[in-house]
Write an enzyme that holds these catalytic residues in place. Structure first.
Site, short mmCIF file in Angstrom:
data_model
loop_
_atom_site.label_atom_id
_atom_site.label_comp_id
_atom_site.label_asym_id
_atom_site.label_seq_id
_atom_site.Cartn_x
_atom_site.Cartn_y
_atom_site.Cartn_z
N LYS A 121 0.83 -1.21 0.00
CA LYS A 121 0.00 0.00 0.00
C LYS A 121 0.87 1.26 0.00
CE LYS A 121 -1.88 2.84 2.58
NZ LYS A 121 -2.19 3.44 3.85
N ASP A 139 -6.61 0.75 1.30
CA ASP A 139 -6.48 0.61 2.76
C ASP A 139 -7.81 0.08 3.31
OD1 ASP A 139 -8.20 2.73 2.63
OD2 ASP A 139 -6.86 4.17 3.56
#
Ligand code: SF4
Length: 217
Positions: A121, A139
């Protein structure tokens, strides 16, 4: 509505609400963005933005940061949480940037993911926001909204990323990632909604009567 139609409507609606979504983490170059994103793990962007001015005073580039003691970094970043791990990662990744990347943050997904403290991420955010490369960082918030909007089945964040990338045009990914985050913060938090309140859900699911339960990442 079909999934494609929902995606099209959501894209239009988010574009209307957030025509030019700003990057939430303050930074001045790829290195300071990389460190800020690393600090944002399990911490709010607001808190990170309060802490980074002091950190940049200590060091705002990898050469200076690599020369600092872990303890000095840790003392400054403590409010962000996980400071023992994050301070070690910041120092070590700064050393690696010097040793292996001529002091530059690599614009390369795999090289970024090999840096300590940098997961998929974080690397995706840096690719998108520092280098403008199409990426779709997912997320827990984006994971939740994608399920509430019926764009993914929510098996895990990797699957959600794949599903969203398939549904939306590549040139929209970077902006869309930010727009979904802003929408989640403003209207669609983890608690407090059963999926029947605001226009996106009521338009996409006019017949939804029962709360939409989402799977955690
Ligand atoms: S109705 Fe609820 S779940 Fe749907 S977008 Fe609005 S806040 Fe989110």
């Amino acid at each position: 509505m079909l999934k494609k139609e929902r995606a099209h409507y959501i894209l239009k609606e988010l574009q209307r609400l957030y025509p030019e979504p700003p990057i939430p983490l303050d930074h001045k170059d790829p290195y300071t963005l990389l460190v800020a994103v690393l600090l944002s793990a399990q911490c709010t962007d607001e808190r990170v933005n309060q802490v980074t001015p002091s950190l940049w005073q200590l060091a705002d580039n990898c050469v200076d940061m690599a020369s600092k003691e872990v303890e000095a970094i840790k003392a400054i970043i403590r409010p962000c949480g996980l400071s023992p791990q994050k301070s070690k990662a910041i120092k070590r990744l700064s050393e690696i940037l010097i040793e292996e990347h001529e002091g530059q943050v690599p614009a390369d997904m795999e090289a970024l993911e090999r840096l300590p403290g940098v997961g998929h991420k974080t690397a995706s955010v840096v690719m998108a926001q520092a280098f403008g490369e199409p990426a779709f960082p997912v997320d827990t918030h984006i994971h939740r909204l994608a399920q509430r909007w019926g764009l993914s089945n929510g098996k895990n964040v990797a699957q959600t990323e794949k599903d969203l990338k398939k549904l939306f045009p590549k040139e929209k990914w970077n902006e869309l990632h930010l727009q979904i985050i802003y929408y989640g913060r403003e209207y669609c938090s983890a608690r407090g909604c059963d999926g029947t309140i605001c226009p996106i859900c009521t338009t996409c699911y006019p017949k939804r009567k029962t709360p939409k339960i989402t799977k955690k990442a």
